[in-house]
Scaffold this active site. Structure first.
Site, mmCIF file in Angstrom:
data_model
loop_
_atom_site.group_PDB
_atom_site.id
_atom_site.type_symbol
_atom_site.label_atom_id
_atom_site.label_comp_id
_atom_site.label_asym_id
_atom_site.label_seq_id
_atom_site.Cartn_x
_atom_site.Cartn_y
_atom_site.Cartn_z
ATOM 1 N N GLU A 184 30.365 24.011 -37.768
ATOM 2 C CA GLU A 184 30.017 23.069 -38.850
ATOM 3 C C GLU A 184 29.359 21.791 -37.827
ATOM 4 O O GLU A 184 29.817 20.818 -38.254
ATOM 5 C CB GLU A 184 30.975 22.750 -39.823
ATOM 6 N N GLU A 204 31.489 30.857 -44.031
ATOM 7 C CA GLU A 204 32.741 30.444 -44.611
ATOM 8 C C GLU A 204 32.475 30.236 -46.406
ATOM 9 O O GLU A 204 31.553 29.663 -46.751
ATOM 10 C CB GLU A 204 33.359 28.775 -44.278
#
Length: 382
Positions: free
Chosen positions: A167, A274
Site C-alpha cells: 500500500e 486486498e
C-alpha cells in the site's frame, strides 16, 4: 492493510488528473480467475496462541487443508524486517511456505520494508536501517528481498508472486522514500528502492511475477498519478495491485472502471491484493472492530454470512469483467485471523486486541463460513 487514515496529500495531487467514471463492462460469462487468494499472515501466531479451525460442519482440521479443499489458489504472506513479536519474518514464513506447497497453494510474498505495519499512513523504516543514506537503503532493500526469496527458493518453495512494498501510495522507507509532502525524499528515491527490490526478486526467483501495490481501488485519479510517475521513471514490474475495500475505496462500479482504465493505460494485468467484508457487526473481544456500524456497510450487502459471500461474488465478477482478460483475480485479507488473546494488532503489545475477527472467513465458533467456498470455487475450476 491496518487501521488507517486517508492519504489526503496524495489525493490532492491527483485531483488534476482526469477521473474515469464510465460504467464498467459486466462479466456475464464464466471466465475463470487465476488468483483466488487469501492473506494468511496471522496464521502462525494465531495457532501459537491456541487457534483452531473447523470445516463448515464443525470438524476440526488443518486450516491450510481447509483452504486448499475450498479451492484457494494463493496465500499471501507479509514480511517484516525485525518485528518485536518475532512473527511475519523469514523464520516464520519458511515453514508456512512448506505447508502451502504440500497443499498445492501458491505463495505470494508481501514485503513491507518495515518492522511493523506499512500502509498509506505508515511506512516506517526498520530500526536497523534508520541511519542509512539512499545508497545504504537501496542495498538494504536488495539484500533483504534477496535473502527472503532466496531462502524460499532453496527450500523448494519459490515465491509465485512478490510485492515490492505494501500500500505504497505515499512511498516507502519514510521520509527518504516518501513521494509527497514537505518532508518527502521524492519520487527518485522511491523508484530507486522499487528497482532494487524488483531486481532482487528477479535475480533470486527468475520466474516470479512482480507486483506494485497501492490502496486506491476506486480512485482513478490517484491511481493514474501514482503509476504514471513510476512508469515514467522506468520501473519495470509485471502486475498492478490495488486494495479495494468498499468502506474506504468506493463503489464496485468505480473500482471496475478504475481497473479497466489501468489495465488499458499501462498494458498490464491487474489484481485486487486486498478486500474483505464483515459477516457480522458483533465483536468477539473488547477491541472496537474496524467495521461495527450499519452506516459502514455497502447497500445490498448485509453484515451476514450470506452478505459476505455475496460481496465476494461481486468482487470476482468485477475482476472477470476487466477487458482483455487482464483481471487476474483477488485476495481476501486475513481471512484466518480469528480472535485469540495475545494475537492482536500491535506486535509490541501482547494485550492488544483484534479489530478484524468479524471480517474473517471463519465464524466465532471457528467454523468456515460460506464465503470461503465462494472465494475458492466461484469463477474457479468448479
Amino acid at each position: 492493510m491496518r487501521r488507517r487514515s486517508v492519504l489526503t496529500a496524495a489525493g490532492a495531487v491527483a485531483l488534476s488528473i482526469p477521473v474515469v467514471t464510465a460504467a464498467p463492462a459486466v462479466a456475464t460469462d464464466r471466465r475463470r480467475l487465476e488468483i483466488r487468494g487469501m492473506d494468511i499472515s496471522s496464521l502462525p501466531k494465531d495457532e501459537a496462541f491456541g487457534a483452531v479451525y473447523r470445516r463448515a460442519d464443525g470438524r476440526r482440521d488443518d486450516p491450510i487443508r481447509i483452504l486448499a479443499d475450498a479451492g484457494v489458489t494463493h496465500a499471501r504472506l507479509k514480511v517484516w524486517v525485525n518485528p518485536a513479536d518475532g512473527y511475519n519474518n523469514k523464520k516464520r514464513i519458511l515453514p508456512l511456505a512448506r505447508r502451502l506447497r504440500r497443499a498445492g497453494i501458491g505463495i505470494w510474498v508481501d514485503f513491507h520494508y518495515s518492522d511493523t505495519w506499512a500502509d498509506p499512513a505508515h511506512q516506517s523504516k526498520p530500526a536497523a536501517w534508520a541511519d542509512l543514506d539512499v545508497a545504504g537503503l537501496t542495498r538494504a532493500v536488495y539484500d533483504h528481498t534477496a535473502d527472503v526469496l532466496g531462502a524460499l527458493r532453496r527450500q523448494g518453495t519459490p515465491a509465485d508472486l512478490v510485492q515490492i512494498g505494501n500500500e505504497i501510495n505515499g512511498g516507502l522507507l519514510w521520509p527518504t522514500g516518501k513521494n509527497w509532502g514537505d518532508d518527502a525524499g521524492g519520487w527518485g528515491n522511491l523508484t530507486t528502492f522499487l528497482k532494487a527490490g524488483l531486481s532482487a526478486a528477479r535475480d533470486t526467483t527468475p520466474r516470479v511475477r512482480t507486483l506494485l501495490h497501492i490502496a486506491s481501488g476506486g480512485d482513478n485519479g490517484t491511481s493514474r498519478w501514482w503509476f504514471d510517475n513510476v512508469v515514467a521513471d522506468g520501473v519495470d514490474f509485471d502486475v498492478i495491485a490495488q486494495s479495494y475495500y468498499p468502506f474506504w475505496h468506493g463503489t464496485p462500479a468505480a473500482a471496475a472502471a478504475n481497473l479497466a482504465d489501468l489495465a488499458a493505460r499501462y498494458g498490464k494485468p491487474v489484481v485486487i491484493a486486498e478486500t474483505a467484508y464483515p459477516f457480522t457487526l458483533e465483536s468477539e473481544d473488547a477491541t472496537n472492530d474496524i467495521l461495527y456500524d450499519p452506516s459502514q456497510l455497502t447497500e445490498g450487502y448485509p453484515a451476514t454470512p450470506a452478505g459476505q459471500a455475496a460481496w465476494l461474488r461481486t468482487v470476482a465478477d468485477l475482476m472477470a469483467g476487466v477487458p482483455g482478460g487482464k483481471g487476474l483475480g483477488y485476495c481476501y485479507w486475513e481471512g484466518v485471523w480469528t480472535y485469540r488473546a495475545g494475537d492482536g494488532w500491535d506486535p509490541t503489545d501482547p494485550t492488544s486486541g483484534n479489530a478484524w475477527e468479524n471480517l474473517a472467513l471463519f465464524d466465532f465458533q471457528d467454523r468456515a463460513l460460506p464465503g470461503l467456498r465462494t472465494l475458492g470455487r466461484y469463477r474457479g475450476d468448479s
